[in-house]
Design a protein around this motif. Structure first.
Motif, PDB file in Angstrom:
ATOM      1  N   PHE A   1       0.812  -1.216   0.000  1.00  0.00           N
ATOM      2  CA  PHE A   1       0.000   0.000   0.000  1.00  0.00           C
ATOM      3  C   PHE A   1       0.846   1.267   0.000  1.00  0.00           C
ATOM      4  O   PHE A   1       1.851   1.353   0.719  1.00  0.00           O
ATOM      5  CB  PHE A   1      -0.886  -0.017   1.246  1.00  0.00           C
TER       6      PHE A   1
ATOM      7  N   ALA B   1       0.351   5.086   1.003  1.00  0.00           N
ATOM      8  CA  ALA B   1      -0.555   6.002   1.701  1.00  0.00           C
ATOM      9  C   ALA B   1      -0.761   7.306   0.944  1.00  0.00           C
ATOM     10  O   ALA B   1      -1.675   8.073   1.255  1.00  0.00           O
ATOM     11  CB  ALA B   1      -0.019   6.294   3.099  1.00  0.00           C
TER      12      ALA B   1
ATOM     13  N   GLY C   1      -6.998   4.802  -1.838  1.00  0.00           N
ATOM     14  CA  GLY C   1      -7.198   3.448  -1.355  1.00  0.00           C
ATOM     15  C   GLY C   1      -8.125   2.656  -2.248  1.00  0.00           C
ATOM     16  O   GLY C   1      -7.918   1.454  -2.475  1.00  0.00           O
TER      17      GLY C   1
ATOM     18  N   LEU D   1      -3.842  -6.440   3.244  1.00  0.00           N
ATOM     19  CA  LEU D   1      -3.330  -5.093   3.013  1.00  0.00           C
ATOM     20  C   LEU D   1      -2.017  -4.940   3.762  1.00  0.00           C
ATOM     21  O   LEU D   1      -1.976  -5.022   4.987  1.00  0.00           O
ATOM     22  CB  LEU D   1      -4.328  -4.043   3.509  1.00  0.00           C
TER      23      LEU D   1
ATOM     24  N   VAL E   1       0.515  -2.461   4.860  1.00  0.00           N
ATOM     25  CA  VAL E   1       0.696  -1.021   5.036  1.00  0.00           C
ATOM     26  C   VAL E   1       1.747  -0.797   6.111  1.00  0.00           C
ATOM     27  O   VAL E   1       1.547  -1.150   7.271  1.00  0.00           O
ATOM     28  CB  VAL E   1      -0.636  -0.312   5.373  1.00  0.00           C
TER      29      VAL E   1
ATOM     30  N   LYS F   1      -5.600   6.815   7.645  1.00  0.00           N
ATOM     31  CA  LYS F   1      -6.769   6.045   8.062  1.00  0.00           C
ATOM     32  C   LYS F   1      -7.866   6.055   7.004  1.00  0.00           C
ATOM     33  O   LYS F   1      -8.500   5.027   6.730  1.00  0.00           O
ATOM     34  CB  LYS F   1      -7.312   6.598   9.386  1.00  0.00           C
TER      35      LYS F   1
ATOM     36  N   ARG G   1      -7.596   6.460   3.715  1.00  0.00           N
ATOM     37  CA  ARG G   1      -7.243   5.688   2.520  1.00  0.00           C
ATOM     38  C   ARG G   1      -7.178   4.189   2.820  1.00  0.00           C
ATOM     39  O   ARG G   1      -7.548   3.363   1.971  1.00  0.00           O
ATOM     40  CB  ARG G   1      -5.930   6.199   1.945  1.00  0.00           C
ATOM     41  N   VAL G   2      -6.710   3.848   4.012  1.00  0.00           N
ATOM     42  CA  VAL G   2      -6.708   2.450   4.412  1.00  0.00           C
ATOM     43  C   VAL G   2      -8.139   1.919   4.479  1.00  0.00           C
ATOM     44  O   VAL G   2      -8.442   0.817   4.003  1.00  0.00           O
ATOM     45  CB  VAL G   2      -6.011   2.272   5.780  1.00  0.00           C
ATOM     46  N   LYS G   3      -9.049   2.730   5.036  1.00  0.00           N
ATOM     47  CA  LYS G   3     -10.450   2.308   5.135  1.00  0.00           C
ATOM     48  C   LYS G   3     -11.073   2.153   3.749  1.00  0.00           C
ATOM     49  O   LYS G   3     -11.858   1.232   3.503  1.00  0.00           O
ATOM     50  CB  LYS G   3     -11.247   3.303   5.963  1.00  0.00           C
TER      51      LYS G   3
ATOM     52  N   ILE H   1      -4.895  -7.159   7.918  1.00  0.00           N
ATOM     53  CA  ILE H   1      -3.937  -6.050   7.886  1.00  0.00           C
ATOM     54  C   ILE H   1      -2.558  -6.566   8.282  1.00  0.00           C
ATOM     55  O   ILE H   1      -2.407  -7.211   9.329  1.00  0.00           O
ATOM     56  CB  ILE H   1      -4.346  -4.926   8.849  1.00  0.00           C
TER      57      ILE H   1
ATOM     58  N   THR I   1       1.253  -5.212   9.165  1.00  0.00           N
ATOM     59  CA  THR I   1       2.067  -4.041   9.470  1.00  0.00           C
ATOM     60  C   THR I   1       2.997  -4.370  10.628  1.00  0.00           C
ATOM     61  O   THR I   1       2.956  -5.473  11.180  1.00  0.00           O
ATOM     62  CB  THR I   1       1.194  -2.812   9.806  1.00  0.00           C
TER      63      THR I   1
ATOM     64  N   LEU J   1      -3.017   3.177  13.148  1.00  0.00           N
ATOM     65  CA  LEU J   1      -4.208   2.348  12.959  1.00  0.00           C
ATOM     66  C   LEU J   1      -4.937   1.988  14.243  1.00  0.00           C
ATOM     67  O   LEU J   1      -6.117   1.616  14.194  1.00  0.00           O
ATOM     68  CB  LEU J   1      -3.815   1.052  12.232  1.00  0.00           C
TER      69      LEU J   1
END
Length: 254
Positions: free
Chosen positions: A119, A121, A125, A147, A149, A161, A163-165, A181, A183, A192
């Protein structure tokens, strides 16, 4: 009468000490039961937490050509690869050059497979999710989408947050399963935490021999980035699943 009272006090004190001792032993047992037990496996080139029953690797183009039959066949004291996460996409339009080959060959070798997206940022997203969707066709028995990230690239916490959502919502709607997720501990806590605690977590943490330094529940743990396995020339990341075989099966796509 005074002697009787003294005896009762002494008895209560001894009972209290006994209870404290039992509680102390129980606390010690519970703590040690949940702390990973590491052992050196020269064949894998790393220390491995052996009190987990399901082990896996994650790969990308950097591992180049992989003999998945050799990966599957390697078994050292019942430590065997049971799953793999394979890099599929990155950013808005990039596709890993080895994804198609790895995706097919892992399935053929009967290694449970999952696909992940690296991903950015700084980018949409939703469009990144569409890149993944256009590349990955999931089947029964596969792991949920991942994902990956790890960096903010200077983007604010709120924007990360958002774009992740966008990514997670788009993936969830399309595949009908909750994404995982991936990370590291510091990124999760900074960007997050609290907003994404309901998602399964694959956490990277391998700088010290301990369970992942995170307070929330986790599903997968990447405990090493320098393992070796038959069928792969380069070093590879090693992971464990936090559960037994029945819990692992529940995670797979139906």
């Amino acid at each position: 009468m005074a002697q009787t009272k003294k005896s009762k006090v002494t008895s209560r004190s001894l009972l209290s000490l006994l209870i404290l001792a039992v509680l102390g032993v129980l606390a010690w047992w519970l703590y040690n039961r949940n702390v990973p037990k590491f052992a050196r496996y020269p064949e894998f080139g790393i220390d491995i937490p052996y009190n987990f029953s399901i082990h896996g690797i994650d790969v990308s183009k950097y591992q180049k050509d992989i003999d998945w039959a050799e990966v599957k066949a390697m078994n050292v004291d019942n430590i065997q690869i049971g799953f793999t996460f394979i890099k599929a996409t990155e950013g808005l339009g990039n596709v890993d050059g080895y994804f198609k080959q790895n995706w097919h060959d892992a399935k053929k070798a009967e290694v449970v497979r999952g696909a992940y997206h690296f991903f950015y940022a700084t980018k949409s997203g939703k469009i990144q999710a569409e890149n993944f969707i256009n590349t990955v066709q999931l089947e029964t028995g596969d792991l949920p989408p991942v994902l990956d990230v790890e960096q903010a690239y200077g983007v604010s916490v709120d924007k990360v947050k958002q774009r992740v959502k966008e990514f997670l919502d788009t993936i969830h709607e399309y595949y009908g399963v909750m994404p995982i997720i991936y990370t590291n501990v510091d990124f999760y806590n900074q960007y997050l935490k609290n907003d994404f605690d309901d998602y399964p977590l694959w956490v990277a943490h391998y700088l010290q021999k301990d369970k992942p330094r995170i307070t929330r529940e986790w599903t997968f743990w990447q405990h090493s980035e320098s393992g070796h396995i038959n069928g792969i020339a380069n070093r590879v990341d090693f992971n464990v699943f936090n559960g037994d075989s029945s819990e692992f099966m529940k995670l797979l796509i139906e």
